[in-house]
Design an enzyme around this catalytic site. Structure first.
Site, mmCIF file in Angstrom:
data_model
loop_
_atom_site.group_PDB
_atom_site.id
_atom_site.type_symbol
_atom_site.label_atom_id
_atom_site.label_comp_id
_atom_site.label_asym_id
_atom_site.label_seq_id
_atom_site.Cartn_x
_atom_site.Cartn_y
_atom_site.Cartn_z
ATOM 1 N N TYR A 66 6.477 -18.783 55.574
ATOM 2 C CA TYR A 66 6.595 -18.618 54.231
ATOM 3 C C TYR A 66 5.550 -18.173 53.511
ATOM 4 O O TYR A 66 4.973 -17.768 53.103
ATOM 5 C CB TYR A 66 7.813 -19.255 53.345
ATOM 6 C CG TYR A 66 8.960 -19.384 54.185
ATOM 7 C CD1 TYR A 66 10.006 -17.743 53.999
ATOM 8 C CD2 TYR A 66 9.867 -19.820 55.050
ATOM 9 C CE1 TYR A 66 11.303 -17.469 53.948
ATOM 10 C CE2 TYR A 66 11.283 -20.206 55.438
ATOM 11 C CZ TYR A 66 12.022 -18.435 55.019
ATOM 12 O OH TYR A 66 13.377 -18.438 55.572
ATOM 13 N N LYS A 89 13.948 -24.815 47.874
ATOM 14 C CA LYS A 89 15.723 -24.861 48.001
ATOM 15 C C LYS A 89 16.304 -26.304 47.205
ATOM 16 O O LYS A 89 17.137 -26.518 46.831
ATOM 17 C CB LYS A 89 16.364 -25.627 49.848
ATOM 18 C CG LYS A 89 15.971 -23.903 50.429
ATOM 19 C CD LYS A 89 15.269 -22.661 49.575
ATOM 20 C CE LYS A 89 14.675 -21.585 50.821
ATOM 21 N NZ LYS A 89 14.980 -20.190 50.401
ATOM 22 N N TYR A 101 10.712 -10.724 60.933
ATOM 23 C CA TYR A 101 10.557 -12.369 59.976
ATOM 24 C C TYR A 101 10.307 -13.542 61.170
ATOM 25 O O TYR A 101 10.692 -13.402 61.780
ATOM 26 C CB TYR A 101 12.003 -12.912 59.576
ATOM 27 C CG TYR A 101 12.489 -13.884 59.000
ATOM 28 C CD1 TYR A 101 12.290 -14.833 58.376
ATOM 29 C CD2 TYR A 101 13.021 -14.461 60.083
ATOM 30 C CE1 TYR A 101 12.366 -15.535 57.925
ATOM 31 C CE2 TYR A 101 13.253 -15.751 59.642
ATOM 32 C CZ TYR A 101 12.861 -16.352 58.436
ATOM 33 O OH TYR A 101 13.727 -18.182 58.274
#
Length: 335
Positions: free
Chosen positions: A289, A49, A263
């Site tokens: 992730y 990010k 998730y």
């Protein structure tokens, strides 16, 4: 190209390294595997990010914002890094967090949640897992505007056409490193969730007329939904920079088989992948992730997706703080 590609803040000095994973490649008996260490990007504890925020925060400052507002899960890497960028720039930051889909919200949780408080988030609002995060952010923004402040909203994952520019730049960085090392990469494998990393990489490789193929390993949605999401964001990113390349639908590839129950819900394949990379290369992945993305890469290798001569680059998108919230997955079982 439009000048927006050059309008950014800079939070990392120089390119992140690419390392060859020779021991992992040998154990798997498949292609030549390398890793792009975007877990070493600047801002608190690093992660992908940061590249997106270089462009998003530049846009916020250009608009005169004094407060960043963003959203994510209770262990969101994106929220951690947005808050860190706000601290770096002397801005305030407010967070909207969605409660876990399984289990209860723990206000005393460690990992990224601890860092939200340590870094000094001005406000943290927790909404139900199925709540509307955008509406919650807009409500916070309205309150700030009424108080005479100037909020800037950043979507989940920093994934819009501005944030995706960070991974257009990363694709160019990869191409330069490939040229310097005389190692062109046939495939780049990355986790794909909010879609900005994958869309940006594809746009960047198209802009460079590179033949590298990007494979996204889904961490949440089914294949059709994720590919549609990435394709739509890819089109917006291309339009943002004036990219004239023809974009074929098959340029977006997403693998859904490694998501598991949902998730942030652990899988056996993820646990194996995290342990294998730690024990062969001494590199930490995360359970949400990169662990699932590496499980996907390992699965594709075992299925024969790549030839032994292929060069595959795994993008490490960060997230290691989440490891310390899931110790029960990796510690020896008692009894």
């Amino acid at each position: 190209m439009k000048p927006i590609r050059y309008e950014r803040r800079k939070y990392t000095q120089g390119p992140t390294p690419i390392e060859r994973l020779e021991r992992l490649s040998q154990v798997l008996g498949g292609p030549h595997i390398s890793i792009k260490r975007d877990d070493l990007l600047g801002l608190t504890a690093g992660g992908n990010k940061t590249r997106k925020l270089e462009y998003l925060v530049a846009d916020a400052i250009r608009q005169g914002a004094d407060t960043l507002i963003t959203c994510g899960a209770v262990q969101s890497n994106h929220c951690r890094l947005t808050l860190a960028a706000a601290v770096r720039e002397g801005l305030r930051c407010q967070l909207v967090l969605s409660a876990p889909e399984t289990g209860d919200y723990n206000p005393q949780a460690g990992g990224n949640h601890l860092l939200f408080h340590l870094l000094g988030a001005e406000q943290i609002e927790v909404i139900p897992a199925d709540g509307d995060m955008l509406a919650a952010m807009e409500k916070l923004a309205d309150s700030l505007r009424e108080a005479g402040r100037k909020p800037y909203l950043i979507p989940v994952g920093g994934s819009n056409e501005i944030g995706s520019l960070g991974y257009m730049a990363c694709a160019e960085e990869i191409e330069q490193q490939a040229w310097e090392s005389c190692t062109p990469f046939d495939y780049v494998v990355t986790a794909t969730g909010s879609g900005g990393t994958q869309a940006g990489l594809i746009a960047g490789f198209l802009a460079r007329q590179s033949s590298a193929k990007v494979i996204g390993i889904n961490v949440s949605r089914d294949r059709a939904s994720q590919e549609a999401k990435v394709q739509e964001l890819l089109a917006r990113t291309a339009a943002e920079v004036g990219l004239q390349a023809t974009i074929h639908a098959d340029v977006v590839q997403c693998e859904e088989r490694f998501v598991g129950p949902g998730y942030a819900i652990p899988t056996e394949e993820m646990v194996e992948a995290v342990q294998l990379v730690a024990r062969t290369e001494g590199i930490l992945l995360d359970p949400v992730y990169t662990g699932k993305a590496m499980a996907g890469l390992i699965g594709l290798i075992r299925e024969g997706r790549f030839s032994q001569d292929d060069h595959v680059l795994f993008l490490h998108t960060g997230g290691a703080p989440a490891l310390y919230t899931a110790s029960e997955l990796f510690l020896p079982k008692q009894g």
